[in-house]
Design a protein around this motif. Structure first.
Motif, PDB file in Angstrom:
ATOM      1  N   GLY A 153       0.820  -1.209   0.000  1.00 13.81           N
ATOM      2  CA  GLY A 153       0.000   0.000   0.000  1.00 13.81           C
ATOM      3  C   GLY A 153       0.844   1.245   0.000  1.00 13.81           C
ATOM      4  N   PRO A 154       0.240   2.386  -0.374  1.00 17.83           N
ATOM      5  CA  PRO A 154       0.982   3.645  -0.412  1.00 17.83           C
ATOM      6  C   PRO A 154       1.427   4.060   0.972  1.00 17.83           C
ATOM      7  N   SER A 155       2.602   4.633   1.042  1.00 21.08           N
ATOM      8  CA  SER A 155       3.106   5.116   2.326  1.00 21.08           C
ATOM      9  C   SER A 155       3.858   6.413   2.115  1.00 21.08           C
ATOM     10  N   ASP A 156       3.955   7.179   3.175  1.00 19.43           N
ATOM     11  CA  ASP A 156       4.690   8.431   3.136  1.00 19.43           C
ATOM     12  C   ASP A 156       6.141   8.128   3.439  1.00 19.43           C
ATOM     13  N   ASP A 157       7.018   8.327   2.468  1.00 19.82           N
ATOM     14  CA  ASP A 157       8.415   7.969   2.686  1.00 19.82           C
ATOM     15  C   ASP A 157       9.259   9.156   3.127  1.00 19.82           C
ATOM     16  N   ARG A 158       8.637  10.229   3.550  1.00 19.27           N
ATOM     17  CA  ARG A 158       9.410  11.360   4.048  1.00 19.27           C
ATOM     18  C   ARG A 158      10.227  10.929   5.259  1.00 19.27           C
ATOM     19  N   GLY A 159      11.473  11.294   5.217  1.00 18.67           N
ATOM     20  CA  GLY A 159      12.341  10.990   6.340  1.00 18.67           C
ATOM     21  C   GLY A 159      12.980   9.614   6.239  1.00 18.67           C
ATOM     22  N   ARG A 160      12.489   8.735   5.342  1.00 22.16           N
ATOM     23  CA  ARG A 160      13.076   7.414   5.213  1.00 22.16           C
ATOM     24  C   ARG A 160      14.184   7.485   4.163  1.00 22.16           C
ATOM     25  N   LEU A 161      15.337   7.901   4.602  1.00 22.84           N
ATOM     26  CA  LEU A 161      16.453   8.082   3.681  1.00 22.84           C
ATOM     27  C   LEU A 161      17.352   6.863   3.696  1.00 22.84           C
ATOM     28  N   THR A 162      17.942   6.565   2.535  1.00 24.40           N
ATOM     29  CA  THR A 162      18.890   5.471   2.453  1.00 24.40           C
ATOM     30  C   THR A 162      20.206   5.901   3.095  1.00 24.40           C
ATOM     31  N   GLU A 163      21.079   4.937   3.340  1.00 18.01           N
ATOM     32  CA  GLU A 163      22.376   5.255   3.931  1.00 18.01           C
ATOM     33  C   GLU A 163      23.160   6.213   3.038  1.00 18.01           C
ATOM     34  N   ARG A 164      23.102   6.008   1.736  1.00 18.37           N
ATOM     35  CA  ARG A 164      23.810   6.888   0.810  1.00 18.37           C
ATOM     36  C   ARG A 164      23.228   8.296   0.852  1.00 18.37           C
ATOM     37  N   GLU A 165      21.902   8.386   0.910  1.00 19.06           N
ATOM     38  CA  GLU A 165      21.266   9.706   0.985  1.00 19.06           C
ATOM     39  C   GLU A 165      21.641  10.425   2.271  1.00 19.06           C
ATOM     40  N   LEU A 166      21.767   9.697   3.370  1.00 20.23           N
ATOM     41  CA  LEU A 166      22.201  10.308   4.630  1.00 20.23           C
ATOM     42  C   LEU A 166      23.630  10.809   4.524  1.00 20.23           C
ATOM     43  N   GLU A 167      24.486  10.055   3.827  1.00 23.74           N
ATOM     44  CA  GLU A 167      25.865  10.499   3.620  1.00 23.74           C
ATOM     45  C   GLU A 167      25.893  11.800   2.827  1.00 23.74           C
ATOM     46  N   VAL A 168      25.110  11.828   1.749  1.00 15.02           N
ATOM     47  CA  VAL A 168      25.037  13.035   0.929  1.00 15.02           C
ATOM     48  C   VAL A 168      24.494  14.203   1.745  1.00 15.02           C
ATOM     49  N   LEU A 169      23.483  13.934   2.549  1.00 12.71           N
ATOM     50  CA  LEU A 169      22.846  14.986   3.349  1.00 12.71           C
ATOM     51  C   LEU A 169      23.823  15.585   4.354  1.00 12.71           C
ATOM     52  N   ARG A 170      24.621  14.748   4.981  1.00 15.27           N
ATOM     53  CA  ARG A 170      25.601  15.252   5.963  1.00 15.27           C
ATOM     54  C   ARG A 170      26.620  16.172   5.292  1.00 15.27           C
ATOM     55  N   LEU A 171      27.074  15.785   4.109  1.00 13.99           N
ATOM     56  CA  LEU A 171      28.022  16.625   3.384  1.00 13.99           C
ATOM     57  C   LEU A 171      27.361  17.885   2.867  1.00 13.99           C
ATOM     58  N   LEU A 172      26.080  17.751   2.513  1.00 13.97           N
ATOM     59  CA  LEU A 172      25.304  18.918   2.080  1.00 13.97           C
ATOM     60  C   LEU A 172      25.206  19.930   3.218  1.00 13.97           C
ATOM     61  N   ALA A 173      25.022  19.414   4.423  1.00 17.70           N
ATOM     62  CA  ALA A 173      24.910  20.289   5.602  1.00 17.70           C
ATOM     63  C   ALA A 173      26.212  21.028   5.876  1.00 17.70           C
TER      64      ALA A 173
END
Length: 221
Positions: A153-173
Motif C-alpha cells: 500500500g501507499p506510504s509516506d516515505d518522508r524521512g526514510r532516507l537510504t544510507e547513501r542519501e544520509l551520507e550526501v545529506l551530511r556533506l550537504l549540511a
C-alpha cells in the motif's frame, strides 16, 4: 545444420545492451558472451539508438540503464515504456546504479520484468536475464523489497532516507557542492544531484537549505 545445432541456436537468448558508458557495455558483453546460452547481438548508447536497434535486431531481452544522457535522470524509463508497447514479448530488464522505491515501481509500470543494481554479482545477473527471457520476473533482494513495500500500500516515505542519501545529506549540511560531495563519496556529480533530488522529495522541501533544516529538525543529522 543438424537438429542439435538448430535447437541450440533457437535456445540462445539474444541480448541488447543499452547503456551510455561504452566501457560498461564492453564489460557486460565479455561476461555475457561467455555464457553458452547468451549472445549479445547489439549495443546502444542512447534512446534513439536503443529504439532503432530493437526494431532491427528484435532481441529476446534488452538490458536497460535508466540514465542514458546528462540531460535526463530516467530517460531509460521512457525507452522501456516504448519498447514494451512496441514489442510485448521482449524481456526488459533494468540494470542501473539507482535504487529507489518509486523508480523500481515506475520501471515495472513501464513494462520492465526485472530490476537489478549494477553491483550485483555475475551469477545473479545471468540468472535474472534467463528468468526475464522465460517471461518471469527478476529482482535482486533490494529491488524486490521495494516492490513488496509498494504492494503493501501507499506510504509516506518522508524521512526514510537510504544510507547513501544520509551520507550526501551530511556533506550537504557542511556546505559542499555536488562536485565536492561526489569527490568525497567517489560518485559523479550527476549521481549526487539525483540523491539530492530524492532527499528533497522525501523531506517534502524544494531547496537544499530547506532539506538541511528539515533534516536537522527531524534529528537525521
Amino acid at each position: 545444420m543438424t537438429v542439435r545445432e538448430d535447437a541450440a541456436k533457437t535456445d540462445t537468448v539474444r541480448l541488447l545492451l543499452v547503456d551510455d558508458h561504452a566501457i560498461l557495455r564492453q564489460g557486460l558483453r565479455t561476461v555475457l558472451d561467455a555464457e553458452s546460452d547468451l549472445e549479445v547481438v547489439g549495443e546502444a548508447a542512447h534512446a534513439d539508438e536503443a529504439l532503432a536497434a530493437a526494431a532491427h535486431l528484435r532481441p529476446d531481452v534488452a538490458l536497460l540503464d535508466l540514465k542514458l544522457s546528462a540531460s535526463s535522470e530516467h530517460e531509460g524509463l521512457e525507452v522501456c515504456r516504448r519498447l514494451a508497447r512496441a514489442y510485448p514479448t521482449m524481456g526488459l530488464l533494468v540494470l542501473t546504479t539507482f535504487l529507489d522505491d518509486h523508480l523500481v515501481v515506475d520501471a515495472v509500470h513501464a513494462g520492465a520484468r526485472g530490476y537489478v543494481i549494477k553491483d550485483v554479482d555475475t551469477t545473479e545477473l545471468v540468472r535474472a536475464i534467463r528468468a526475464v527471457a522465460r517471461g518471469e520476473s527478476a529482482f535482486d533482494s533490494r529491488s524486490a523489497a521495494a516492490v513488496v513495500r509498494s504492494l503493501n500500500g501507499p506510504s509516506d516515505d518522508r524521512g526514510r532516507l537510504t544510507e547513501r542519501e544520509l551520507e550526501v545529506l551530511r556533506l550537504l549540511a557542511n556546505g559542499l557542492s555536488n562536485n565536492k560531495i561526489g569527490a568525497q563519496l567517489f560518485i559523479s556529480a550527476t549521481t549526487v544531484k539525483f540523491h539530492v533530488s530524492n532527499i528533497m522529495r522525501k523531506l517534502g522541501v524544494s531547496r537544499r537549505a530547506e532539506a538541511v533544516y528539515a533534516a536537522s529538525k527531524g534529528g537525521l543529522i
